[in-house]
Enzyme design. Structure first.
Site, PDB file in Angstrom:
ATOM      1  N   SER A 184      91.418 -94.373  -4.081  1.00 20.69           N
ATOM      2  CA  SER A 184      90.875 -94.110  -2.554  1.00 20.69           C
ATOM      3  C   SER A 184      89.376 -94.363  -2.375  1.00 20.69           C
ATOM      4  O   SER A 184      89.145 -94.911  -1.272  1.00 20.69           O
ATOM      5  CB  SER A 184      91.386 -92.694  -2.040  1.00 20.69           C
ATOM      6  OG  SER A 184      90.535 -91.882  -3.008  1.00 20.69           O
ATOM      7  N   HIS A 212      98.066 -94.310  -1.429  1.00 16.45           N
ATOM      8  CA  HIS A 212      97.378 -95.272  -0.699  1.00 16.45           C
ATOM      9  C   HIS A 212      97.960 -96.681  -0.726  1.00 16.45           C
ATOM     10  O   HIS A 212      97.654 -97.840  -0.295  1.00 16.45           O
ATOM     11  CB  HIS A 212      96.045 -95.678  -1.114  1.00 16.45           C
ATOM     12  CG  HIS A 212      95.249 -94.413  -0.709  1.00 16.45           C
ATOM     13  ND1 HIS A 212      94.413 -94.206   0.674  1.00 16.45           N
ATOM     14  CD2 HIS A 212      94.916 -93.257  -1.263  1.00 16.45           C
ATOM     15  CE1 HIS A 212      94.042 -93.070   0.815  1.00 16.45           C
ATOM     16  NE2 HIS A 212      94.109 -92.622  -0.293  1.00 16.45           N
ATOM     17  N   LYS A 243      99.885 -90.989   5.006  1.00 19.33           N
ATOM     18  CA  LYS A 243      98.635 -92.117   5.177  1.00 19.33           C
ATOM     19  C   LYS A 243      99.399 -93.124   5.888  1.00 19.33           C
ATOM     20  O   LYS A 243      99.721 -92.919   7.083  1.00 19.33           O
ATOM     21  CB  LYS A 243      98.339 -92.562   3.775  1.00 19.33           C
ATOM     22  CG  LYS A 243      97.679 -91.204   3.022  1.00 19.33           C
ATOM     23  CD  LYS A 243      96.774 -91.635   2.031  1.00 19.33           C
ATOM     24  CE  LYS A 243      96.393 -90.417   0.913  1.00 19.33           C
ATOM     25  NZ  LYS A 243      95.626 -89.485   1.646  1.00 19.33           N
TER      26      LYS A 243
HETATM   27  C1  LIG Z   1      95.592 -90.608  -4.478  1.00 20.30           C
HETATM   28  C2  LIG Z   1      96.269 -89.340  -3.588  1.00 20.30           C
HETATM   29  N1  LIG Z   1      97.259 -88.712  -4.141  1.00 20.30           N
HETATM   30  C3  LIG Z   1      97.732 -87.385  -3.260  1.00 20.30           C
HETATM   31  C4  LIG Z   1      97.120 -87.163  -2.139  1.00 20.30           C
HETATM   32  C5  LIG Z   1      97.637 -86.097  -1.572  1.00 20.30           C
HETATM   33  O1  LIG Z   1      98.428 -86.430  -0.555  1.00 20.30           O
HETATM   34  P1  LIG Z   1      98.787 -85.294   0.722  1.00 20.30           P
HETATM   35  O2  LIG Z   1      97.781 -85.755   1.997  1.00 20.30           O
HETATM   36  O3  LIG Z   1     100.225 -85.845   1.258  1.00 20.30           O
HETATM   37  O4  LIG Z   1      98.792 -83.925   0.356  1.00 20.30           O
HETATM   38  C6  LIG Z   1      96.001 -87.770  -1.608  1.00 20.30           C
HETATM   39  C7  LIG Z   1      95.507 -87.617  -0.248  1.00 20.30           C
HETATM   40  O5  LIG Z   1      94.165 -87.340  -0.179  1.00 20.30           O
HETATM   41  C8  LIG Z   1      95.496 -89.037  -2.263  1.00 20.30           C
HETATM   42  O6  LIG Z   1      94.553 -89.869  -1.792  1.00 20.30           O
END
Ligand SMILES: Cc1ncc(COP(=O)(O)O)c(C=O)c1O
Length: 396
Positions: A184, A212, A243
């Site tokens: 990210s 992502h 997202k």
């Molecule tokens: C790589 C990654 N995994 C998991 C999550 C967590 O997802 P959620 O927003 O559905 O809790 C995020 C969110 O920031 C993320 O960027």
């Protein structure tokens, strides 16, 4: 005994002194391409709403209809009385969309990682994790009793060496390799094809976090497994609806047996109220929209390529980005903050990412491209970047 506040306050003051304190921005509009942040109209380059789906009329309609029919809340945890036909339909839709045998829906992606991962890793397991994996993976791994190892970011050779070492030691009954699909902060893609090859050689299982990549990679935004054509070869493709899919919720595409296992073992699934009808119906609709039509995904990539090309013509460094996450590398954190503040004044919202989120000399402003930007929007932002970039000596 000291008051609790007197213990907490110095910690907060320390965050402020180190300049790592989160000041929350106030969004006073929907999460569309044109938003209002802290009272100012801005172009939104700072959300994960890559396809602009959060405001899609069909999804809003689906949420309203589900609320009218089923109410505001689900009333229970999934295993007791919180599994509505809506939840079942969503899990079937995820599996169809992802082309997997089955799928599990969690309340959030965080809950999928923090609740799912620890149940797969017992004390006879070795888990190898990419050094830049998301915090929810780190927490999921921490909750397990497995032996933990870290491999260098996206370095398959390092991973292979660690797998070889583990095989020689003969200590572990299972090995799991866990990686983000798209990282990210940099927007680079894990080399999942090569990771899968090496894992298959050593008999290791793979959990990939496609948060992502969902809605971004693969045909119709099916994600990283589709992007690398690895259907049936990855044990767990985790993802999120928060997202590109524009709603909220976690998902794991997997085998039917793994689904049954998660439905009986994952504590965030078992012990936390299930997602409300509006959310679940909107999630299903997001996938149905993408199944029918990939024009938003195509537009997202067109916009990304246009934007990156113009930045590179300006002489700006976008790091290792391979996706709509486009960091503008500034090196030092002061410049990143100046660039972000200057852009906000010009009407463009993009946040600075500085230490400790990234290394001290790798500060950047992270821009996130979306399908619902027009060419005029992109040009407007590019002009602002050039103007502010010149003022702070980033653009010649
Ligand atoms: C790589 C990654 N995994 C998991 C999550 C967590 O997802 P959620 O927003 O559905 O809790 C995020 C969110 O920031 C993320 O960027």
């Amino acid at each position: 005994m000291a008051s609790l506040d007197s213990i907490l306050k110095p910690v907060i003051d320390d965050l402020k002194a180190k300049d790592i304190y989160w000041k929350t921005y106030k969004l006073e509009s929907n999460s569309g391409a044109h938003g209002v942040v802290n009272g100012k109209k801005v172009l939104m380059f700072g959300t994960n709403n890559y396809l602009g789906l959060s405001n899609h009329p069909e999804m809003v309609e689906a949420a309203i209809e589900a609320t009218k029919k089923y109410g505001a809340g689900s009333g229970a945890v999934r295993p007791i009385a919180g599994t509505m036909d809506l939840h079942i339909k969503l899990e079937e839709t995820i599996a169809r969309f992802k082309k997997s045998e089955a799928a599990v829906y969690f309340q959030t992606g965080f809950a999928a990682n923090a609740g799912g991962i620890p149940q797969l890793l017992d004390k006879e397991t070795l888990v190898l994790s990419d050094e830049l994996n998301h915090g929810s993976i780190i927490d999921g791994v921490r909750l397990s009793k497995a032996e933990k190892g870290i491999y260098k970011h996206c370095e398959v050779q390092d991973l292979a060496a660690k797998l070889e070492e583990a095989q020689k030691s003969g200590k572990h009954k299972k090995i799991w390799v866990i990686t983000d699909g798209v990282f990210s902060m940099d927007g680079d893609i894990a080399p999942l094809g090569k990771i899968q090859e090496v894992c298959s050689k050593y008999g290791a299982y793979i959990w990939v976090d496609d948060a992502h990549g969902d809605g971004v990679l693969g045909s119709h935004g099916r994600g990283i497994v589709d992007h690398f054509n690895l259907h049936g070869k990855i044990e767990a493709e985790m993802g999120t609806f928060s997202k590109a899919f524009g709603v909220v919720g976690g998902l794991v595409s997997c085998s039917s047996v793994m689904k049954e296992y998660m439905h009986n073992k994952a504590r965030t699934y078992l012990l936390s109220g299930s997602a409300p009808p509006a959310t679940v119906a909107a999630c299903t609709k997001a996938l149905e929209i993408l199944e029918k039509d990939d024009s938003l995904v195509k537009k997202l990539w067109e916009n990304t390529e246009y934007f990156k090309e113009k930045l590179s013509k300006m002489g700006l460094d976008t790091g290792n980005s391979q996706t709509p996450i486009v960091p503008i590398m500034t090196g030092d954190s002061t410049k990143a903050k100046q660039l972000s503040a200057g852009l906000y004044e010009e009407g463009v919202f993009a946040v600075p990412i500085v230490f400790p989120m990234v290394a001290k000399d790798k500060a950047r402003v992270r821009t996130q491209i979306r399908a619902d930007f027009s060419k005029e929007d992109l040009d407007f932002a590019l002009e602002a970047i050039e103007k502010v970039g010149k003022n702070i000596g980033l653009v010649k």
